[in-house]
Design a protein around this motif. Structure first.
Motif, PDB file in Angstrom:
ATOM      1  N   ARG A  12       0.844  -1.210   0.000  1.00  0.00           N
ATOM      2  CA  ARG A  12       0.000   0.000   0.000  1.00  0.00           C
ATOM      3  C   ARG A  12       0.873   1.252   0.000  1.00  0.00           C
ATOM      4  O   ARG A  12       0.580   2.226  -0.692  1.00  0.00           O
ATOM      5  N   GLY A  13       1.944   1.222   0.778  1.00  0.00           N
ATOM      6  CA  GLY A  13       2.855   2.359   0.834  1.00  0.00           C
ATOM      7  C   GLY A  13       3.534   2.616  -0.492  1.00  0.00           C
ATOM      8  O   GLY A  13       3.679   3.762  -0.916  1.00  0.00           O
ATOM      9  N   ARG A  14       3.948   1.550  -1.172  1.00  0.00           N
ATOM     10  CA  ARG A  14       4.581   1.727  -2.485  1.00  0.00           C
ATOM     11  C   ARG A  14       3.595   2.321  -3.479  1.00  0.00           C
ATOM     12  O   ARG A  14       3.947   3.223  -4.240  1.00  0.00           O
ATOM     13  N   ALA A  15       2.355   1.838  -3.480  1.00  0.00           N
ATOM     14  CA  ALA A  15       1.341   2.390  -4.384  1.00  0.00           C
ATOM     15  C   ALA A  15       1.091   3.862  -4.074  1.00  0.00           C
ATOM     16  O   ALA A  15       0.951   4.683  -4.989  1.00  0.00           O
ATOM     17  N   LEU A  16       1.051   4.193  -2.801  1.00  0.00           N
ATOM     18  CA  LEU A  16       0.848   5.581  -2.397  1.00  0.00           C
ATOM     19  C   LEU A  16       2.042   6.439  -2.811  1.00  0.00           C
ATOM     20  O   LEU A  16       1.883   7.544  -3.330  1.00  0.00           O
ATOM     21  N   PHE A  17       3.260   5.940  -2.609  1.00  0.00           N
ATOM     22  CA  PHE A  17       4.463   6.652  -3.034  1.00  0.00           C
ATOM     23  C   PHE A  17       4.417   6.892  -4.546  1.00  0.00           C
ATOM     24  O   PHE A  17       4.664   8.001  -5.020  1.00  0.00           O
ATOM     25  N   ASP A  18       4.089   5.848  -5.301  1.00  0.00           N
ATOM     26  CA  ASP A  18       4.022   5.977  -6.756  1.00  0.00           C
ATOM     27  C   ASP A  18       2.992   7.013  -7.180  1.00  0.00           C
ATOM     28  O   ASP A  18       3.209   7.771  -8.118  1.00  0.00           O
ATOM     29  N   ALA A  19       1.863   7.072  -6.474  1.00  0.00           N
ATOM     30  CA  ALA A  19       0.782   7.990  -6.839  1.00  0.00           C
ATOM     31  C   ALA A  19       1.007   9.423  -6.367  1.00  0.00           C
ATOM     32  O   ALA A  19       0.551  10.363  -7.023  1.00  0.00           O
ATOM     33  N   GLU A  23       6.430  11.570  -8.621  1.00  0.00           N
ATOM     34  CA  GLU A  23       6.542  12.627  -9.627  1.00  0.00           C
ATOM     35  C   GLU A  23       7.705  13.572  -9.303  1.00  0.00           C
ATOM     36  O   GLU A  23       8.395  14.062 -10.187  1.00  0.00           O
ATOM     37  N   CYS A  24       7.934  13.831  -8.029  1.00  0.00           N
ATOM     38  CA  CYS A  24       9.036  14.716  -7.617  1.00  0.00           C
ATOM     39  C   CYS A  24      10.263  13.938  -7.155  1.00  0.00           C
ATOM     40  O   CYS A  24      11.390  14.385  -7.348  1.00  0.00           O
ATOM     41  N   HIS A  25      10.057  12.799  -6.508  1.00  0.00           N
ATOM     42  CA  HIS A  25      11.155  11.994  -5.961  1.00  0.00           C
ATOM     43  C   HIS A  25      11.356  10.760  -6.828  1.00  0.00           C
ATOM     44  O   HIS A  25      10.812   9.697  -6.554  1.00  0.00           O
ATOM     45  N   ASP A  26      12.165  10.916  -7.883  1.00  0.00           N
ATOM     46  CA  ASP A  26      12.411   9.819  -8.806  1.00  0.00           C
ATOM     47  C   ASP A  26      13.878   9.855  -9.213  1.00  0.00           C
ATOM     48  O   ASP A  26      14.587  10.794  -8.918  1.00  0.00           O
ATOM     49  N   PHE A 110       6.603   1.369   3.733  1.00  0.00           N
ATOM     50  CA  PHE A 110       7.306   1.240   2.456  1.00  0.00           C
ATOM     51  C   PHE A 110       8.680   1.903   2.530  1.00  0.00           C
ATOM     52  O   PHE A 110       9.675   1.369   2.054  1.00  0.00           O
ATOM     53  N   ARG A 111       8.748   3.062   3.152  1.00  0.00           N
ATOM     54  CA  ARG A 111      10.011   3.788   3.283  1.00  0.00           C
ATOM     55  C   ARG A 111      11.062   2.912   3.963  1.00  0.00           C
ATOM     56  O   ARG A 111      12.216   2.907   3.597  1.00  0.00           O
ATOM     57  N   GLU A 112      10.658   2.106   4.935  1.00  0.00           N
ATOM     58  CA  GLU A 112      11.595   1.217   5.615  1.00  0.00           C
ATOM     59  C   GLU A 112      12.131   0.135   4.675  1.00  0.00           C
ATOM     60  O   GLU A 112      13.191  -0.418   4.908  1.00  0.00           O
ATOM     61  N   PRO A 115      14.913   0.512  -1.307  1.00  0.00           N
ATOM     62  CA  PRO A 115      16.306   0.136  -1.545  1.00  0.00           C
ATOM     63  C   PRO A 115      17.245   1.242  -1.057  1.00  0.00           C
ATOM     64  O   PRO A 115      16.952   2.411  -1.228  1.00  0.00           O
ATOM     65  N   ARG A 116      18.337   0.869  -0.476  1.00  0.00           N
ATOM     66  CA  ARG A 116      19.261   1.853   0.076  1.00  0.00           C
ATOM     67  C   ARG A 116      20.296   2.308  -0.936  1.00  0.00           C
ATOM     68  O   ARG A 116      21.071   3.204  -0.662  1.00  0.00           O
ATOM     69  N   GLU A 117      20.297   1.691  -2.106  1.00  0.00           N
ATOM     70  CA  GLU A 117      21.315   2.046  -3.094  1.00  0.00           C
ATOM     71  C   GLU A 117      20.771   2.906  -4.218  1.00  0.00           C
ATOM     72  O   GLU A 117      21.438   3.175  -5.176  1.00  0.00           O
ATOM     73  N   GLY A 118      19.539   3.346  -4.136  1.00  0.00           N
ATOM     74  CA  GLY A 118      18.973   4.208  -5.167  1.00  0.00           C
ATOM     75  C   GLY A 118      18.233   3.409  -6.221  1.00  0.00           C
ATOM     76  O   GLY A 118      18.451   2.239  -6.404  1.00  0.00           O
ATOM     77  N   GLY A 119      17.343   4.095  -6.890  1.00  0.00           N
ATOM     78  CA  GLY A 119      16.525   3.464  -7.912  1.00  0.00           C
ATOM     79  C   GLY A 119      15.489   2.552  -7.290  1.00  0.00           C
ATOM     80  O   GLY A 119      15.604   2.145  -6.153  1.00  0.00           O
ATOM     81  N   LEU A 120      14.469   2.281  -8.012  1.00  0.00           N
ATOM     82  CA  LEU A 120      13.403   1.430  -7.489  1.00  0.00           C
ATOM     83  C   LEU A 120      13.361   0.105  -8.202  1.00  0.00           C
ATOM     84  O   LEU A 120      13.760  -0.032  -9.291  1.00  0.00           O
TER      85      LEU A 120
END
Length: 120
Positions: A12-19, A23-26, A110-112, A115-120
């Motif tokens: 749910r957190g990933r879907a919320l992050f994506d939505a 757009e700004c944090h990519d 989701f934030r927890e 990935p710690r190395e960047g990119g999704l």
């Protein structure tokens, strides 16, 4: 509060992050191009003052964000839960404070797991 070990909360957190955030944090550092002040709803003097003066806001990188606390330009926000809280009155990044408590908990779960190395 949802825990990062709750796979449904993480999804749910990933879907919320994506939505709402992607757009700004990519990109590799989970940052992005400058964003209009009106979209972020940050304190106008910060974006238009003599120090910055661009009228826009560069999204902070989320890569290793857990290690970057405290947050905002003045360190006035202790953690990400407080950053997203509608009770927070400090200026800057009001975007996201309208999330429900369940949405905030899922986003933090989701934030927890980010990935710690960047990119999704």
């Amino acid at each position: 509060m949802a825990r990062p070990s709750d796979p449904d909360a993480v999804l749910r957190g990933r879907a919320l992050f994506d939505a709402t955030c992607r757009e700004c944090h990519d990109g590799p550092a989970w940052s992005g191009d400058p964003t209009a002040l009106a979209r972020i709803d940050t304190h106008p003097e910060l974006a238009r003052g003599h120090a910055r003066g661009t009228g826009s806001y560069r999204p902070a990188p989320l890569l290793r964000v857990r290690e970057a606390a405290p947050y905002l330009h003045d360190g006035s926000v202790a953690d990400l839960e407080q950053l997203l809280s509608p009770a927070r009155e400090a200026p800057g990044h009001r975007f996201g404070t309208e999330l429900s408590s369940e949405e905030r908990a899922s986003l933090l779960a989701f934030r927890e797991r980010m990935p710690r190395e960047g990119g999704l």
